[in-house]
Design a protein around this motif. Structure first.
Motif, mmCIF file in Angstrom:
data_model
loop_
_atom_site.group_PDB
_atom_site.id
_atom_site.type_symbol
_atom_site.label_atom_id
_atom_site.label_comp_id
_atom_site.label_asym_id
_atom_site.label_seq_id
_atom_site.Cartn_x
_atom_site.Cartn_y
_atom_site.Cartn_z
ATOM 1 N N LEU A 330 0.826 -1.205 0.000
ATOM 2 C CA LEU A 330 0.000 0.000 0.000
ATOM 3 C C LEU A 330 0.863 1.259 0.000
ATOM 4 O O LEU A 330 0.492 2.272 -0.600
ATOM 5 C CB LEU A 330 -0.931 -0.011 1.206
ATOM 6 C CG LEU A 330 -2.072 -1.040 1.139
ATOM 7 C CD1 LEU A 330 -2.816 -1.100 2.466
ATOM 8 C CD2 LEU A 330 -3.028 -0.698 0.006
ATOM 9 N N VAL A 352 -4.794 4.434 6.149
ATOM 10 C CA VAL A 352 -4.268 3.079 6.242
ATOM 11 C C VAL A 352 -3.469 2.963 7.529
ATOM 12 O O VAL A 352 -2.473 3.679 7.705
ATOM 13 C CB VAL A 352 -3.378 2.729 5.034
ATOM 14 C CG1 VAL A 352 -2.778 1.340 5.200
ATOM 15 C CG2 VAL A 352 -4.174 2.820 3.738
ATOM 16 N N LEU A 370 -5.251 -2.660 -7.476
ATOM 17 C CA LEU A 370 -5.422 -1.321 -6.911
ATOM 18 C C LEU A 370 -5.259 -0.246 -7.983
ATOM 19 O O LEU A 370 -6.022 0.735 -8.020
ATOM 20 C CB LEU A 370 -4.416 -1.114 -5.779
ATOM 21 C CG LEU A 370 -4.593 -2.015 -4.555
ATOM 22 C CD1 LEU A 370 -3.437 -1.843 -3.585
ATOM 23 C CD2 LEU A 370 -5.919 -1.708 -3.858
ATOM 24 N N VAL A 391 -8.693 6.121 -0.164
ATOM 25 C CA VAL A 391 -8.184 4.753 -0.003
ATOM 26 C C VAL A 391 -8.076 4.488 1.497
ATOM 27 O O VAL A 391 -7.413 5.234 2.220
ATOM 28 C CB VAL A 391 -6.814 4.567 -0.681
ATOM 29 C CG1 VAL A 391 -6.306 3.144 -0.441
ATOM 30 C CG2 VAL A 391 -6.912 4.851 -2.169
ATOM 31 N N SER A 392 -8.745 3.445 1.939
ATOM 32 C CA SER A 392 -8.705 3.090 3.367
ATOM 33 C C SER A 392 -8.511 1.588 3.509
ATOM 34 O O SER A 392 -8.797 0.819 2.589
ATOM 35 C CB SER A 392 -9.993 3.539 4.074
ATOM 36 O OG SER A 392 -11.126 2.896 3.510
ATOM 37 N N ALA A 393 -8.009 1.185 4.659
ATOM 38 C CA ALA A 393 -7.801 -0.243 4.932
ATOM 39 C C ALA A 393 -8.069 -0.501 6.407
ATOM 40 O O ALA A 393 -7.828 0.366 7.259
ATOM 41 C CB ALA A 393 -6.378 -0.660 4.558
ATOM 42 N N ILE A 402 -9.723 -3.475 1.977
ATOM 43 C CA ILE A 402 -9.234 -2.237 1.362
ATOM 44 C C ILE A 402 -10.377 -1.640 0.560
ATOM 45 O O ILE A 402 -10.950 -2.304 -0.316
ATOM 46 C CB ILE A 402 -8.023 -2.499 0.448
ATOM 47 C CG1 ILE A 402 -6.895 -3.160 1.246
ATOM 48 C CG2 ILE A 402 -7.542 -1.204 -0.189
ATOM 49 C CD1 ILE A 402 -5.729 -3.596 0.385
#
Length: 472
Positions: A330, A352, A370, A391-393, A402
């Motif tokens: 990432l 993240v 991605l 964008v997050s996880a 994700i």
């Protein structure tokens, strides 16, 4: 004597002068003889000249002249000429002493400044020698080739790594032509030939003494010295990186091809299954019994199903996945994405955590998934005001989830996103189809989450233990 008094404290000089004046006055008053002691006042005046100002010296000379005139045994007939003579003598001695003291102090200050400058120069020279020693050690011990070249293309200095890179004996490069080894560097203009000062990098091809060609990453700069223009360069052999990159590209292409074949084989097997069911129903009805074409169609359907099943097993059976930290991938993805978003004036929101657990997947395929999702978002955001991508996880159960969101126009209701060869696609229409196939190849999942505004995709990555259990 004056210089000795200059080294004393002003309070000491003043006390000694007052004591001397008092002693002379007492002697001149108490001792009777046919002479004057007024000339002795030149000694305290000489001492006081080192610490007093001009007007104070004049005042002290008048005071001592008065003492001498009052206490000497002579008649009053020649008092005025004698007093003037004594005053001039004392004032001259005091002023001369002051001038000597001023010159001495100025000389000492200059000497002190000179000593400070000498000490500073010594420190500077010592620091420069230490820096040069460290730089020389750094250059000589560097695994990268470091060398300097004159404006005529002659190698002036080269470290051991340069000799190893160009496959020449140690110490034999000085005086050689750089164009014999890295021709592109010989074509760089010197600072005398152009007003541009180069501080840049390039990738070119180099040639060793034995004729072997290698890929050279060159970092160089041009500068001027009293001896003439110079070029300094740092060269790294990138041949191994090129081989690894090409091999990785080939491996990625083969992996993608296997997954694509497996996905297509799966779809074909489903179609064959449907055809087989229809064929069996017709066979049971007896309508086409004895028809050779009908029987051939059944045989072909079975053969095609067996072929697709075999190809599916071959394509999915040998996939090799690595265990790695999703945070690393990432982070690499963020480096790529930030620049492209900045060029398109898209705000990137990044959420993240740094403590994501290990996953078992294919790094290259994960990066491709991605990138494909964000490329689709960038295309969708064309013409949108205040555009952003998020964008997050997070760690959720046995998965790392994700999410890739944007504020684009969204996806129409009822549209099949993961079908191959999508109509109206920007490229081949296989992006989402392959992305989901890639995710499923390492037991993950890619899905679309309907939202009231914008678009949202969620990628689920199984943890190490979870993926191993799923594989077994």
């Amino acid at each position: 004597m004056i210089r000795w008094w200059l080294k004393q404290r002003p309070q000491t000089v003043l006390f000694a002068a007052v004591l001397c004046v008092t002693a002379i006055a007492l002697c001149d008053w108490r001792i009777t003889f046919n002479a004057t002691l007024g000339f002795l006042y030149i000694f305290p005046l000489a001492m006081l000249g080192t610490i007093l100002r001009v007007w104070q010296i004049i005042g002290m000379a008048i005071f001592c002249m008065t003492l001498s005139s009052v206490l000497d045994p002579f008649s009053m007939d020649a008092l005025v000429p004698r007093s003037i003579l004594i005053f001039l003598t004392l004032a001259t001695v005091g002023l001369l002493s002051r001038q000597i003291a001023t010159g001495y102090r100025s000389e000492m200050e200059s000497l002190t400044r000179l000593q400070d400058e000498v000490e500073a120069r010594k420190v500077e020279i010592a620091s420069r020698l230490a820096a040069e020693e460290q730089l020389d050690f750094l250059v000589q011990s560097s695994p990268a080739a470091v060398f300097t070249v004159s404006d005529s293309g002659e190698i002036l200095i080269a470290n051991p790594a340069t000799h190893a890179l160009l496959d020449v004996p140690a110490g034999s490069l000085c005086g050689s032509r750089i164009g014999d080894y890295i021709p592109e560097l010989a074509a760089v203009p010197s600072v005398d030939e152009t007003t541009t000062v180069y501080r840049t990098e390039m990738q070119t091809h180099g040639r060793r003494r034995n004729g072997e060609v290698f890929v050279a990453n060159v970092f160089f700069s041009t500068y001027r010295t009293p001896a003439g223009p110079r070029l300094a360069a740092l060269v790294v052999d990138a041949s191994e990186d090129l081989r690894e990159r090409e091999e990785a590209s080939l491996e990625q292409m083969l992996t993608g091809s296997h997954i694509l074949v497996a996905a297509v084989s799966h779809e074909i097997r489903n179609v064959c299954g449907a055809i087989r069911v229809v064929h069996e129903n017709l066979s049971r009805s007896g309508i086409l019994n004895g028809n050779q074409d009908f029987e051939s169609l059944g045989a072909l359907t079975k053969t095609l199903a067996r072929i697709t099943s075999l190809e599916l097993r071959r394509s999915t059976g040998g996939a090799a996945h690595n265990t790695f930290n999703a945070q690393d991938v990432l982070t690499d993805f963020r480096i790529v994405l930030e620049r492209s978003c900045a060029e398109l004036d898209i705000t990137l929101a990044w959420d993240v955590p740094s403590d994501l657990p290990l996953v078992r997947a294919d790094r290259q395929l994960l990066m491709q998934i991605l990138l494909n999702l964000t490329k689709n978002s960038q295309f969708a955001l064309e013409g949108v005001d205040d555009k952003w991508i998020s964008v997050s996880a997070r760690h959720h159960g046995n998965f790392i989830v994700i999410a890739v969101d944007d504020n684009g126009p969204g996806i129409p209701v009822g549209r099949s996103l993961f079908e191959p060869l999508q109509k109206g696609a920007h490229t081949t229409g296989l992006g989402l189809y392959l992305s989901r196939a890639f995710a499923r190849s390492f037991h993950g999942e890619l899905r679309h989450v309907p939202t009231s505004k914008g678009c949202s995709f969620v990628l689920e990555l199984p943890l190490v233990g979870r993926s191993e259990n799923s594989g077994s």
